[in-house]
Design a protein around this motif. Structure first.
Motif, short mmCIF file in Angstrom:
data_model
loop_
_atom_site.label_atom_id
_atom_site.label_comp_id
_atom_site.label_asym_id
_atom_site.label_seq_id
_atom_site.Cartn_x
_atom_site.Cartn_y
_atom_site.Cartn_z
N UNK A 53 0.82 -1.22 0.00
CA UNK A 53 0.00 0.00 0.00
C UNK A 53 0.85 1.27 0.00
N UNK A 54 2.05 1.19 0.61
CA UNK A 54 2.90 2.39 0.66
C UNK A 54 3.47 2.72 -0.72
N UNK A 179 -0.82 -12.09 -11.38
CA UNK A 179 -0.26 -12.01 -12.73
C UNK A 179 -1.29 -12.36 -13.80
N UNK A 180 -2.15 -13.35 -13.51
CA UNK A 180 -3.14 -13.76 -14.51
C UNK A 180 -4.19 -12.69 -14.76
N UNK A 181 -4.52 -11.91 -13.73
CA UNK A 181 -5.56 -10.87 -13.86
C UNK A 181 -4.98 -9.48 -14.10
N UNK A 182 -3.68 -9.32 -13.85
CA UNK A 182 -3.05 -8.02 -14.02
C UNK A 182 -3.47 -7.01 -12.97
N UNK A 183 -3.78 -7.52 -11.75
CA UNK A 183 -4.22 -6.64 -10.67
C UNK A 183 -3.22 -6.70 -9.51
N UNK A 184 -3.30 -5.69 -8.64
CA UNK A 184 -2.39 -5.58 -7.51
C UNK A 184 -2.99 -6.30 -6.30
N UNK A 185 -2.16 -7.04 -5.58
CA UNK A 185 -2.62 -7.67 -4.35
C UNK A 185 -2.49 -6.67 -3.20
N UNK A 186 -3.42 -6.72 -2.25
CA UNK A 186 -3.36 -5.85 -1.06
C UNK A 186 -2.70 -6.65 0.04
N UNK A 187 -1.41 -6.59 0.10
CA UNK A 187 -0.70 -7.43 1.07
C UNK A 187 0.54 -6.73 1.58
N UNK A 188 1.01 -7.23 2.74
CA UNK A 188 2.33 -6.84 3.24
C UNK A 188 3.25 -8.04 3.02
N UNK A 189 4.47 -7.76 2.66
CA UNK A 189 5.44 -8.84 2.46
C UNK A 189 6.49 -8.78 3.56
N UNK A 190 6.77 -9.94 4.13
CA UNK A 190 7.84 -10.03 5.12
C UNK A 190 9.08 -10.58 4.44
#
Length: 203
Positions: A53-54, A179-190
């Motif tokens: 999100x940042x 990747x298949x839909x070309x959309x952004x995931x709303x997630x935090x990655x550790x």
């Protein structure tokens, strides 16, 4: 008249200095190689949280190749370091997020490649391009055209090889994009650094 000239000169100098602050000078290693550690990224801790999100303000992101078909997934073919996505030759490639171009040049099997460093240490890689529109040090915006698809380097067909990296190490772009839909995931990655390895997972 003289005062106006001096004020204008000071304004131009101020803008130039701010631009220099915004565009860090990259080392020779950073300009010429893909797998490069980001200076100071894990200096205070072996753990990093990357907030997707940042990177995105007011939907400020773009899928690098809209309408594309996946022709090779991450990890396939014995450890593929990115995803291969295809539309047609010389289609427009877009920067995924705001950032600064770290590298833009021909590079071995990658052919003509671009690496963009984004806030938080994320880097995106775009390769096999027929033409690069940007150079090292350029500031780019999400959705800005940066290259055209091609088959330079080791490629059997014109496509985009797209990677996501942290501290030089690639990880699955599907953690950030669907990747298949070309959309952004709303997630935090550790991102956890152990020795020279970094493990990236969704929280």
């Amino acid at each position: 008249m003289k005062q106006t000239f001096v004020l204008t000169l000071l304004l131009v100098a101020s803008v130039f200095l701010k631009a220099q602050e915004a565009c860090p000078e990259f080392s020779s290693m950073e300009i010429n190689h893909i797998r490069v550690a980001t200076p100071g990224l894990f200096a205070s801790s072996g753990k990093l949280i990357l907030h997707i999100d940042s990177l995105v303000q007011m939907a400020n992101f773009a899928f690098p190749l809209p309408g594309a078909k996946i022709i090779s997934n991450y990890g396939s073919r014995g450890g593929h370091s990115g995803v291969d996505i295809k539309t047609c030759p010389n289609d427009t490639i877009y920067s995924a997020f705001n950032g600064i171009v770290r590298m833009s040049k021909p590079y071995s099997a990658y052919g003509k490649v671009i690496v963009v460093r984004h806030p938080g240490g994320l880097e995106t890689v775009y390769s096999h391009n027929s033409v690069n529109f940007v150079k090292s040090g350029d500031v780019v915006k999400a959705g800005q055209p940066i290259a055209l698809t091609g088959r330079t380097g080791r490629a059997t067909t014109a496509h985009l090889h797209f990677e996501t990296r942290i501290n030089g190490q690639h990880f699955n772009p599907n953690l950030i994009f669907n990747i298949n839909e070309g959309t952004l995931r709303k997630a935090c990655l550790q991102c956890i650094k152990k020795g020279n390895k970094i493990r990236v997972k969704s929280l």
